[in-house]
Design a protein around this motif. Structure first.
Motif, PDB file in Angstrom:
ATOM      1  N   GLN A 346      16.488 -60.875 -65.485  1.00 11.66           N
ATOM      2  CA  GLN A 346      15.809 -59.593 -65.631  1.00 11.66           C
ATOM      3  C   GLN A 346      14.486 -59.755 -66.365  1.00 11.66           C
ATOM      4  O   GLN A 346      14.307 -60.687 -67.162  1.00 11.66           O
ATOM      5  N   ALA A 347      13.589 -58.815 -66.118  1.00  8.19           N
ATOM      6  CA  ALA A 347      12.338 -58.776 -66.877  1.00  8.19           C
ATOM      7  C   ALA A 347      12.625 -58.322 -68.303  1.00  8.19           C
ATOM      8  O   ALA A 347      13.702 -57.808 -68.620  1.00  8.19           O
ATOM      9  N   SER A 348      11.649 -58.512 -69.159  1.00  5.94           N
ATOM     10  CA  SER A 348      11.791 -58.101 -70.563  1.00  5.94           C
ATOM     11  C   SER A 348      11.210 -56.715 -70.810  1.00  5.94           C
ATOM     12  O   SER A 348      10.974 -56.340 -71.944  1.00  5.94           O
ATOM     13  N   ILE A 349      10.981 -55.954 -69.739  1.00 11.63           N
ATOM     14  CA  ILE A 349      10.452 -54.589 -69.848  1.00 11.63           C
ATOM     15  C   ILE A 349      11.611 -53.621 -69.604  1.00 11.63           C
ATOM     16  O   ILE A 349      12.104 -53.510 -68.480  1.00 11.63           O
ATOM     17  N   PRO A 350      12.108 -52.946 -70.623  1.00 12.29           N
ATOM     18  CA  PRO A 350      13.295 -52.101 -70.474  1.00 12.29           C
ATOM     19  C   PRO A 350      13.011 -50.806 -69.724  1.00 12.29           C
ATOM     20  O   PRO A 350      11.890 -50.309 -69.716  1.00 12.29           O
ATOM     21  N   ARG A 351      14.048 -50.254 -69.113  1.00  7.85           N
ATOM     22  CA  ARG A 351      13.951 -48.953 -68.453  1.00  7.85           C
ATOM     23  C   ARG A 351      14.801 -47.918 -69.172  1.00  7.85           C
ATOM     24  O   ARG A 351      15.039 -46.836 -68.656  1.00  7.85           O
ATOM     25  N   ALA A 352      15.289 -48.281 -70.321  1.00  6.69           N
ATOM     26  CA  ALA A 352      16.109 -47.372 -71.135  1.00  6.69           C
ATOM     27  C   ALA A 352      15.772 -47.645 -72.585  1.00  6.69           C
ATOM     28  O   ALA A 352      14.942 -48.501 -72.890  1.00  6.69           O
ATOM     29  N   ASP A 353      16.420 -46.912 -73.483  1.00  3.84           N
ATOM     30  CA  ASP A 353      16.224 -47.151 -74.904  1.00  3.84           C
ATOM     31  C   ASP A 353      16.428 -48.630 -75.208  1.00  3.84           C
ATOM     32  O   ASP A 353      17.438 -49.221 -74.814  1.00  3.84           O
ATOM     33  N   ARG A 354      15.446 -49.245 -75.868  1.00  2.00           N
ATOM     34  CA  ARG A 354      15.466 -50.696 -76.060  1.00  2.00           C
ATOM     35  C   ARG A 354      16.726 -51.176 -76.771  1.00  2.00           C
ATOM     36  O   ARG A 354      17.340 -52.174 -76.389  1.00  2.00           O
TER      37      ARG A 354
END
Length: 527
Positions: A346-354
């Motif tokens: 996975q990328a290190s750019i979250p799509r939810a609360d970190r």
């Protein structure tokens, strides 16, 4: 540092919405247009992903996108062999159009020589491989122990055999390396030895146990003996039949066992520990390996397993335990399973609360490079070397100039850089002894020290690279060498604007670019 160069550092570190989101890790649902993620179907889900996604669905957490090829090649080199890929290795991987190139690269790295060096470094932290105070293994024993650990990893020795050889070892600390497990413990009492065994191979801290449970386990180590020889600093570890040990002992699961007078109790404990039905053995190492690769244990902290600290994803941990047991305790196979998962990629750019995303493995976590990996990367890029020393000069204190930091055997041999950037002292065997938290002193060292300045400005390797290239080609080479990717259009505009201020002094501008990238979060962190 000159004012102009500081401006470049800041511009490249903060320039562009995509870079800010990626490097500061703010949640985003924007379609991928950054060098850090992709929406292409590159990684099929495996059993790991099914367990992770089931838990994320329960919690309503959306996983991150898959990382880009450029991010993956850098990440997997650092995570598997603790080494940056070269510019040529990056270019070859990015140009490869085969569907299975990620899996093929994982297999290749698992067989590299640096794999044994890097993972031996991890194990030497846990096993307290250190010549001097307070461990006092002594230099000859450290070298023997480190070689044995390295060869065990290189040969892919089954993990249960690796552990059993240490637990049941007898002989000279110089000639029978596994016995150094019993010497690398500050308290060599039965209680101290049991505590070290539980921490290292069960992932649990016996300080939280009731006294009768601690005493029951200590009985298995009550007849460990130590004796000196005529050789300088040699010591024999052995099963001491002259000691009057207890007639019975209690396993940590509560089962009592009778101890035979002529059988080493350590063998009895080792047989119990590595048994497939044991509730601690496979769980501990599966959880540790996951933590090493994903930045956080399924049980967190990875050496604090106890009933009131449950796994965040019990199904995932049970899966890893089963796969490890089925493979015959083949740790490489466990690495391969995790590394090939979409979860790892996975990328290190979250799509939810970190915080929730990281705790449930919905995003790859941002982590600063270990001290040894960071200095090796700086030396690799610049072609420079480092000086290492010990407070007490003894055999093996001299380290060749080209020796890599990840391959240092002795925790007593160090440098000011390693100490500044949190290398563990190897006194306790606790994972938390390594300190990867960034500090102001570290930031100042990277920004403004003569140490880093000399590496860059005196680098014949960088000089030759810049002499052979001009303009965009030189910038591409610098980015591929330091960040393992090509520059974005926005970065090229920033750099072009800076270079125009140095008409006729292009090399000076390129040196500034190298320094700026060394100070970027993208270089200093796993992402």
């Amino acid at each position: 540092m000159r004012k102009e160069m500081l401006i470049l550092v800041l511009a490249l570190a903060t320039g562009g919405a995509a870079r800010r989101e990626a490097l500061t890790m703010r949640p985003t649902t924007r379609p991928a247009d950054t060098p850090f993620e992709t929406h292409a179907v590159l990684v099929p889900d495996n059993a790991v992903d099914k367990a992770v996604k089931a838990r994320l669905a329960e919690l309503g957490i959306e996983p991150a996108a898959v990382c880009s090829d450029a991010v993956f090649v850098r990440r997997v080199y650092l995570d598997v062999i603790g080494t940056l890929p070269t510019a040529q290795e990056v270019q070859a991987f990015l140009a490869d159009r085969s569907f299975n190139k990620r899996s093929a690269l994982i297999d290749k790295l698992l067989s590299r020589e640096e794999f044994a060096d890097y993972w031996a470094m991890k194990w030497c932290d846990l096993l307290r491989v250190k010549a001097e105070f307070p461990i006092n293994l002594w230099p000859n024993a450290v070298q023997a122990y480190h070689r044995w650990i390295c060869s065990s990893i290189r040969e892919n020795k089954p993990y249960d055999r690796f552990v059993r050889e240490m637990l049941t070892a007898s002989g000279s600390n110089f000639r029978d390396p596994p016995v150094n497990f019993y010497r690398a413990v500050q308290s060599k009492t039965p209680e101290g030895l049991a505590q070290a065994v539980a921490l290292t191979f069960m992932g649990t801290r016996t300080e939280t146990w009731p006294k009768e449970k601690r005493d029951g386990m200590a009985s298995f180590f009550s007849r460990v003996g130590y004796k000196a020889t005529g050789e300088w600093k040699e010591e024999i570890v052995f099963f001491d039949r002259s000691k009057a040990g207890p007639e019975s002992a209690t396993f940590p699961d509560g089962r009592r066992v009778r101890l035979e007078a002529d059988r080493d109790p350590r063998e009895v404990f080792a047989d119990w520990l590595i048994d497939g039905k044991n509730p601690w053995f496979a769980r501990n190492i599966a959880n540790r390996v996951w933590s090493w690769l994903l930045g956080r244990g399924i049980i967190h902290e990875p050496d604090d397993i106890r009933p009131d600290n449950p796994p965040v994803n019990p199904e995932l941990l049970a899966l890893l335990e089963r796969e490890l047991f089925k493979s015959g305790y083949d740790l490489r196979q466990l690495y391969r399973l995790i590394l090939n998962s979409r979860t790892y990629q996975q990328a290190s750019i979250p799509r939810a609360d970190r915080e929730k995303a990281e705790a449930n493995f919905a995003v790859y976590p941002l982590r600063r490079l270990e001290a040894e990996v960071l200095i090796d990367a700086l030396n690799q890029i610049t072609g420079s070397t480092e000086r290492y020393s010990s407070a007490i000069p003894e055999p093996f204190t001299f380290i060749p100039a080209d020796h890599r930091s990840i391959a240092l055997a002795d925790g007593s041999i160090t440098s000011s850089f390693l100490e500044l950037f949190g290398r563990p002292a190897r006194d306790t065997g606790l994972e938390g002894e390594r300190n990867n938290r960034p500090t102001a002193s570290q930031r100042l060292h990277m920004l403004n020290s003569s140490h880093i300045q000399r590496k860059i400005e005196n680098s014949a390797k960088l000089g030759a690279m810049l002499q052979a290239r001009r303009g965009r080609e030189a910038i591409d080479a610098i980015y591929l060498t330091i960040l393992s990717r090509y520059p974005t259009g926005e970065e090229l505009m920033t750099i072009g604007s800076y270079v125009r201020q140095y008409e006729g002094r292009g090399r000076e501008a390129m040196v500034d670019l190298v320094w700026a990238l060394f100070n970027s979060a993208e270089f200093l962190y796993r992402h």
